[in-house]
Design a protein around this motif. Sequence first.
Motif, PDB file in Angstrom:
ATOM      1  N   ASP A 316       0.848  -1.194   0.000  1.00 48.48           N
ATOM      2  CA  ASP A 316       0.000   0.000   0.000  1.00 48.48           C
ATOM      3  C   ASP A 316       0.880   1.239   0.000  1.00 48.48           C
ATOM      4  O   ASP A 316       2.031   1.201   0.454  1.00 48.48           O
ATOM      5  N   SER A 317       0.332   2.335  -0.485  1.00 52.05           N
ATOM      6  CA  SER A 317       1.095   3.585  -0.552  1.00 52.05           C
ATOM      7  C   SER A 317       1.473   4.047   0.841  1.00 52.05           C
ATOM      8  O   SER A 317       0.661   3.998   1.771  1.00 52.05           O
ATOM      9  N   SER A 318       2.708   4.499   0.986  1.00 44.62           N
ATOM     10  CA  SER A 318       3.188   4.973   2.283  1.00 44.62           C
ATOM     11  C   SER A 318       2.786   6.427   2.477  1.00 44.62           C
ATOM     12  O   SER A 318       3.041   7.282   1.609  1.00 44.62           O
ATOM     13  N   HIS A 319       2.147   6.698   3.595  1.00 42.60           N
ATOM     14  CA  HIS A 319       1.686   8.055   3.871  1.00 42.60           C
ATOM     15  C   HIS A 319       2.601   8.791   4.840  1.00 42.60           C
ATOM     16  O   HIS A 319       2.315   9.921   5.219  1.00 42.60           O
ATOM     17  N   GLY A 320       3.656   8.151   5.262  1.00 46.28           N
ATOM     18  CA  GLY A 320       4.614   8.802   6.138  1.00 46.28           C
ATOM     19  C   GLY A 320       5.897   9.115   5.398  1.00 46.28           C
ATOM     20  O   GLY A 320       6.033   8.904   4.191  1.00 46.28           O
ATOM     21  N   SER A 323       8.829   4.436   4.465  1.00 44.97           N
ATOM     22  CA  SER A 323       7.992   3.279   4.160  1.00 44.97           C
ATOM     23  C   SER A 323       8.282   2.146   5.145  1.00 44.97           C
ATOM     24  O   SER A 323       9.418   1.951   5.578  1.00 44.97           O
ATOM     25  N   ASP A 352       8.368   3.731  -2.179  1.00 45.21           N
ATOM     26  CA  ASP A 352       7.339   4.590  -1.606  1.00 45.21           C
ATOM     27  C   ASP A 352       6.111   3.796  -1.171  1.00 45.21           C
ATOM     28  O   ASP A 352       5.028   4.368  -1.034  1.00 45.21           O
ATOM     29  N   GLN A 353       6.267   2.483  -0.962  1.00 49.04           N
ATOM     30  CA  GLN A 353       5.153   1.613  -0.598  1.00 49.04           C
ATOM     31  C   GLN A 353       5.429   0.935   0.747  1.00 49.04           C
ATOM     32  O   GLN A 353       6.574   0.570   1.050  1.00 49.04           O
ATOM     33  N   ASP A 354       4.368   0.776   1.543  1.00 46.34           N
ATOM     34  CA  ASP A 354       4.449  -0.057   2.744  1.00 46.34           C
ATOM     35  C   ASP A 354       4.219  -1.511   2.333  1.00 46.34           C
ATOM     36  O   ASP A 354       3.249  -1.814   1.623  1.00 46.34           O
TER      37      ASP A 354
END
Length: 455
Positions: A316-320, A323, A352-354
Motif C-alpha cells: 500500500d502507498s506509504s503516507h509517512g 515506508s 514509496d510503498q508499505d
Amino acid sequence: MAKPKTQYVCSQCGAIQSKWIGQCPDCEAWNTLEETVAISVSAAKPQSSRFSGYAGDKIQIQSLKDISVQEDPRLPTSMPELDRVLGGGLVNGSVVLIGGDPGIGKSTILLQALCGLPEISSLYVTGEESMQQVGLRAHRLNLPAGHLRLLTETCVETIIALAMIEKPKIMVVDSIQTIFTEQLQSAPGSVSQIREAAAQLVRFAKQTQTSLFIVGHVTKEGTLAGPRVLEHMVDTVLYFEGDPGGRYRILRAVKNRFGAVNELGVFAMTETGLRGINNPSAIFLSRHEEPVAGSVIMVTREGTRPLLVELQALVDSSHGGHSRRLTLGLEQNRLAMLLAVLHRHGQISMFDQDVFINIVGGVKISETAADLPLLLAALSSFRNRPLPADLIVFGEVGLAGEIRPVPNGEERLQEAVKHGFKRAIIPKANKPHHTIQGMDIIAVPRLDKAIEILM
C-alpha cells in the motif's frame, strides 16, 4: 564457621566470575550474572558418591570397532505427531526438554502420553501442582490414568531415591525450575540450582536407561529460562509454538540426537486435550472462494515433512516519511534485501510503498524457499492482479537475480499434487527428471523470467 563464598554465574553461558560486572566476558551478554553461593570441594564429594552405584558395568575403555551399533527399538507413544517430532518414538535413556509459553499445553501433552501407555511403568513428578490438580486434569480430559504413579516433590535427591525404588521406564519432571538440590544454598530456579538438578537427573536417566521428560519455563523472549548449558545437557529440545488462546499448537524440535532437527508436529487443542493433525497443510490454506491479489501458496519443508502454507502480502502507498517493512513468520531483514533485488533485476520499485508479509496459521519459516513466493505475492498485491488458485511457488532468490534450487524439490511437488495443485513455478535446477502426472511445471532460471511469465 567460615563465611560462605559468593560467586556470579552467567545465565547465558554458565561462566563463573568472582565479582559482578555488567557484561559477561565469555559470551558478551549484558546483565546476565546472577549471585550464587559457591560450594567447597569437600561438600561436593558426597554428591558424586551418591551416584556411584547406578551403573551396573565397570568403567572401562573400549575400541570403537568393538562397540555394538545395533539400535534399540523405539517405544512409540499414543500420539503419532509426538513420535514424529521425537524421531520415531522414545529411546531408552533419552532426556527430552520441552518448553513453551504458560498454558500452551506442555503438561497436558505429557500427561496424555503417559496415560496412553498403560502397559509401561511411568512416574509423573510435579513440583508446581498438587496430586489433586493432576488428577482433576486427567479426569477432565477423560484419560485412563489408573496405572500412572504420581509424586509431588521438589528435592532432586528425594526424587531420584524414590525413582530408584519405583523403577519407571518413563519419568516426567514438571518443572525443572521448581527442583532444587540440597548441595546448594541458592533458591530454586537460580542458574546453579537448575544446572545441578538437571545434571543429576540426566545422570540418573543415562545410568538407569529411563526415558526422561523435563519441562522448562521460557523467558519473555521465548527462550528457555536458566543457563544455556541446560540445552546442551539433554538429548532433545522441543518448543511449543502458537497462541495459547488459539486452537492450534506447533511442536518443533530444535535439537534431536535421535532424529531430524526442525521436525514439526501440529496439534489442535480440544476439550479432550491435544489431538494430532494428520494433514497440517489443510489448516494453513485459506482456500478463498475466488482468487485474491497478494496471496500465493508455497511448499516449505519442516524436518522430513513438506508443508503447504499460504503467504500473504499487502502493498500500500506509504503516507509517512519512511515506508514500512513488516513480516510475521519471516525474517524482516530478508524482506528489505529481496525488495532491493526486485528493484535491481526486475525494474519494479516499491520504495514509496508499505509492504506487509504474513504467513497464515502462525508458522515460522526460516528457509530460503520463501524468497520467490514472497516477491511474487508482493508484486501481485502491488499490481492488484491475483495469481492462479492452483499455483504453487518455491525457490531461493540470489542477489544477482538468479533463482537458486532448494532441497527436496520433487517431494515438494508431490505434496502439492496431493492437494490438487496443477501448476508450479520452481527453480530450473529443481526441475524433475521425469514428468509428474497432473502438474504443469515452469522452471525459471532468473527473477525477471518469473515476472514475465506471471505478469
